[in-house]
Motif scaffolding. Structure first.
Motif, PDB file in Angstrom:
ATOM      1  N   GLU A   1       0.834  -1.207   0.000  1.00 56.34           N
ATOM      2  CA  GLU A   1       0.000   0.000   0.000  1.00 56.34           C
ATOM      3  C   GLU A   1       0.867   1.255   0.000  1.00 56.34           C
ATOM      4  OE1 GLU A   1      -2.913   2.529   2.990  1.00 56.34           O
ATOM      5  OE2 GLU A   1      -2.345   0.485   3.553  1.00 56.34           O
TER       6      GLU A   1
ATOM      7  N   SER B   1      -0.189  10.500   2.024  1.00 55.36           N
ATOM      8  CA  SER B   1      -0.743  10.141   0.706  1.00 55.36           C
ATOM      9  C   SER B   1       0.317  10.195  -0.389  1.00 55.36           C
ATOM     10  CB  SER B   1      -1.921  11.049   0.354  1.00 55.36           C
ATOM     11  OG  SER B   1      -1.487  12.376   0.136  1.00 55.36           O
TER      12      SER B   1
ATOM     13  N   GLN C   1       1.593   6.754  -0.921  1.00 58.19           N
ATOM     14  CA  GLN C   1       0.625   5.739  -1.306  1.00 58.19           C
ATOM     15  C   GLN C   1       0.916   5.236  -2.715  1.00 58.19           C
ATOM     16  OE1 GLN C   1      -3.434   7.083  -1.255  1.00 58.19           O
ATOM     17  NE2 GLN C   1      -4.238   5.027  -1.035  1.00 58.19           N
TER      18      GLN C   1
END
Length: 197
Positions: free
Chosen positions: A146, A192, A195
């Motif tokens: 992830e 993020s 990510q």
């Protein structure tokens, strides 16, 4: 639970809130007597003094905080969601702090910096556990693909913990939750970028 154990737990729970609100130095045995509703003898039959109570009260408050982190993350599926769920524990420190009186780690760290060494040692250990908890979530995110392997999970975990504690301090100081809001937004923005899509 026997009566003596109940009394001990009552003193710990009530003192945790007291120390978190007034601080260790600002709280007296008389304050403990007042919040517990016990006599001086009742307190001293259970504990040797304020120092012993403070250490156990900090342990209790730290356990409650960890339980809140675990509860917040139990339904989150991704590492990012879990980190953001931990952030929600701190989202309203002005009106709904994670523990009565604020964050026990922040309060103990500020007060015990040059004061009561055993309490400082407890705060250092709790800080390490908080970082390790966040780092374990991030490591899981890296291992599942992830999150990018370029993420330094230890450094980012330290960033998250330091940012949250600073945001709590600024929000409680100013009585304005916008500061912790800014912190949470920035944590989400930075994580993020790691990510993997």
């Amino acid at each position: 639970m026997r009566k003596g154990e109940k009394t001990r737990q009552h003193i710990i729970e009530k003192s945790a809130g007291l120390f978190n609100r007034k601080g260790y130095a600002g709280s007296s045995i008389q304050d403990i007597i007042q919040v517990t509703g016990l006599t001086k003898g009742g307190v001293y039959r259970t504990f040797s003094g304020k120092d012993e109570i403070a250490l156990e009260a900090f342990d209790y408050a730290s356990r409650i905080l960890i339980e809140k982190f675990l509860k917040a993350t139990e339904k989150a599926e991704t590492a990012i969601d879990k980190v953001m769920a931990v952030c929600t524990v701190y989202e309203d420190p002005v009106n709904h702090p994670p523990i009565e009186g604020g964050c026990p780690l922040l309060n103990a760290a500020v007060e015990a910096d040059d004061g009561y060494l055993p309490l400082r040692e407890k705060a250092v250990a709790a800080h390490g556990k908080f970082i390790a908890f966040i780092q374990s979530i991030l490591n899981e995110g890296v291992s599942t693909g992830e999150l990018s392997s370029a993420l330094n999970t230890e450094a980012f975990a330290s960033f998250v913990v330091s940012s949250l504690e600073g945001g709590v301090m600024a929000s409680r100081l100013t009585r304005n939750n916008e500061h912790i809001g800014f912190v949470i937004q920035q944590i989400k923005l930075v994580i993020s970028t790691y990510q993997k899509i």
